[in-house]
Scaffold this motif. Structure first.
Motif, PDB file in Angstrom:
ATOM      1  N   PHE A  59       5.721  -1.703  11.565  1.00  0.00           N
ATOM      2  CA  PHE A  59       4.725  -0.667  11.827  1.00  0.00           C
ATOM      3  C   PHE A  59       5.341   0.607  12.400  1.00  0.00           C
ATOM      4  O   PHE A  59       4.937   1.709  12.030  1.00  0.00           O
ATOM      5  CB  PHE A  59       3.596  -1.212  12.705  1.00  0.00           C
ATOM      6  N   THR A  96       5.613   3.799   9.896  1.00  0.00           N
ATOM      7  CA  THR A  96       4.921   5.041  10.281  1.00  0.00           C
ATOM      8  C   THR A  96       5.879   6.225  10.226  1.00  0.00           C
ATOM      9  O   THR A  96       5.538   7.294   9.702  1.00  0.00           O
ATOM     10  CB  THR A  96       4.302   4.891  11.684  1.00  0.00           C
ATOM     11  N   VAL A 113      -1.605  -4.153   3.149  1.00  0.00           N
ATOM     12  CA  VAL A 113      -2.253  -3.748   4.404  1.00  0.00           C
ATOM     13  C   VAL A 113      -1.355  -2.883   5.289  1.00  0.00           C
ATOM     14  O   VAL A 113      -1.789  -1.805   5.726  1.00  0.00           O
ATOM     15  CB  VAL A 113      -2.792  -4.983   5.165  1.00  0.00           C
ATOM     16  N   PRO A 114      -0.113  -3.291   5.569  1.00  0.00           N
ATOM     17  CA  PRO A 114       0.719  -2.414   6.404  1.00  0.00           C
ATOM     18  C   PRO A 114       0.967  -1.039   5.778  1.00  0.00           C
ATOM     19  O   PRO A 114       1.140  -0.056   6.499  1.00  0.00           O
ATOM     20  CB  PRO A 114       2.037  -3.192   6.541  1.00  0.00           C
ATOM     21  N   ILE A 153      -1.200   0.763   4.116  1.00  0.00           N
ATOM     22  CA  ILE A 153      -2.363   1.604   4.436  1.00  0.00           C
ATOM     23  C   ILE A 153      -2.294   2.068   5.882  1.00  0.00           C
ATOM     24  O   ILE A 153      -2.441   3.263   6.183  1.00  0.00           O
ATOM     25  CB  ILE A 153      -3.681   0.855   4.153  1.00  0.00           C
ATOM     26  N   ILE A 154      -2.031   1.129   6.782  1.00  0.00           N
ATOM     27  CA  ILE A 154      -2.008   1.455   8.213  1.00  0.00           C
ATOM     28  C   ILE A 154      -0.881   2.439   8.530  1.00  0.00           C
ATOM     29  O   ILE A 154      -1.115   3.472   9.170  1.00  0.00           O
ATOM     30  CB  ILE A 154      -1.866   0.166   9.051  1.00  0.00           C
ATOM     31  N   THR A 155       0.329   2.131   8.082  1.00  0.00           N
ATOM     32  CA  THR A 155       1.455   3.019   8.396  1.00  0.00           C
ATOM     33  C   THR A 155       1.371   4.338   7.632  1.00  0.00           C
ATOM     34  O   THR A 155       1.842   5.366   8.121  1.00  0.00           O
ATOM     35  CB  THR A 155       2.811   2.331   8.134  1.00  0.00           C
ATOM     36  N   ALA A 177      -1.143   6.406   9.654  1.00  0.00           N
ATOM     37  CA  ALA A 177      -0.485   6.797  10.909  1.00  0.00           C
ATOM     38  C   ALA A 177       0.608   7.835  10.650  1.00  0.00           C
ATOM     39  O   ALA A 177       0.764   8.786  11.432  1.00  0.00           O
ATOM     40  CB  ALA A 177       0.097   5.560  11.597  1.00  0.00           C
TER      41      ALA A 177
END
Length: 163
Positions: free
Chosen positions: A34, A38, A141-142, A144-146, A149
């Motif tokens: 993460f 990011t 999923v990671p 999308i999140i990273t 961010a």
């Protein structure tokens, strides 16, 4: 032209150094994924905004090779999957660079990587079925999140540096 090449080289160099932090700073895999993810998405975002699509695509191709060399990608066959995902990410950022639309980039990336990884997984026999599920999760999923961010962090950096 020379300024653009120098700036592009600098952005690529910074991205490679940031990606290599996982080799220097001992973090658990999830935290590393993460944090480094990011930072990489921030650099992809800054590169497309500051230096253009060509340099961002070059960066999109280089980073997965370093990730594999650093042990972050399980299989060399994943390199083209990540190259494609990164390329989709920067193309979407170039096309949709304002407001909420820019957040389509990480969604599109995760969708492309998820489908590509699913197709790839169907041809590979894993010793444990959980490995295939973990791989598929890591490609979606990671991302999308990273991605989200990284876009937000790039905006902060741009404001702070006034660029």
């Amino acid at each position: 032209m020379a300024k653009n090449i120098a700036q592009g080289a600098l952005l690529i160099g910074i991205a490679v150094v940031l990606q290599s932090l996982r080799l220097i700073i001992p973090l658990p895999l999830q935290a590393s994924t993460f944090i480094i993810g990011t930072l990489i998405h921030m650099m992809l975002t800054l590169t497309v905004k500051l230096n253009g699509l060509t340099t961002a695509i070059v960066l999109s191709c280089i980073l997965p090779m370093f990730a594999y060399a650093q042990g972050q990608l399980m299989l060399p066959l994943l390199i083209p999957v990540v190259v494609l995902g990164n390329t989709i990410f920067v193309i979407f950022l170039k096309q949709f660079n304002q407001g909420w639309q820019q957040f389509l980039a990480p969604i599109a990336k995760a969708l492309v990587m998820g489908i590509s990884a699913y197709i790839l997984i169907s041809f590979i026999q894993f010793p444990k079925p959980q490995m295939a599920k973990l791989l598929l999760f890591a490609m979606t999923v990671p991302q999308i999140i990273t991605g989200i961010a990284g876009i937000l962090l790039a905006k902060t950096v741009q404001k702070r540096l006034k660029i």
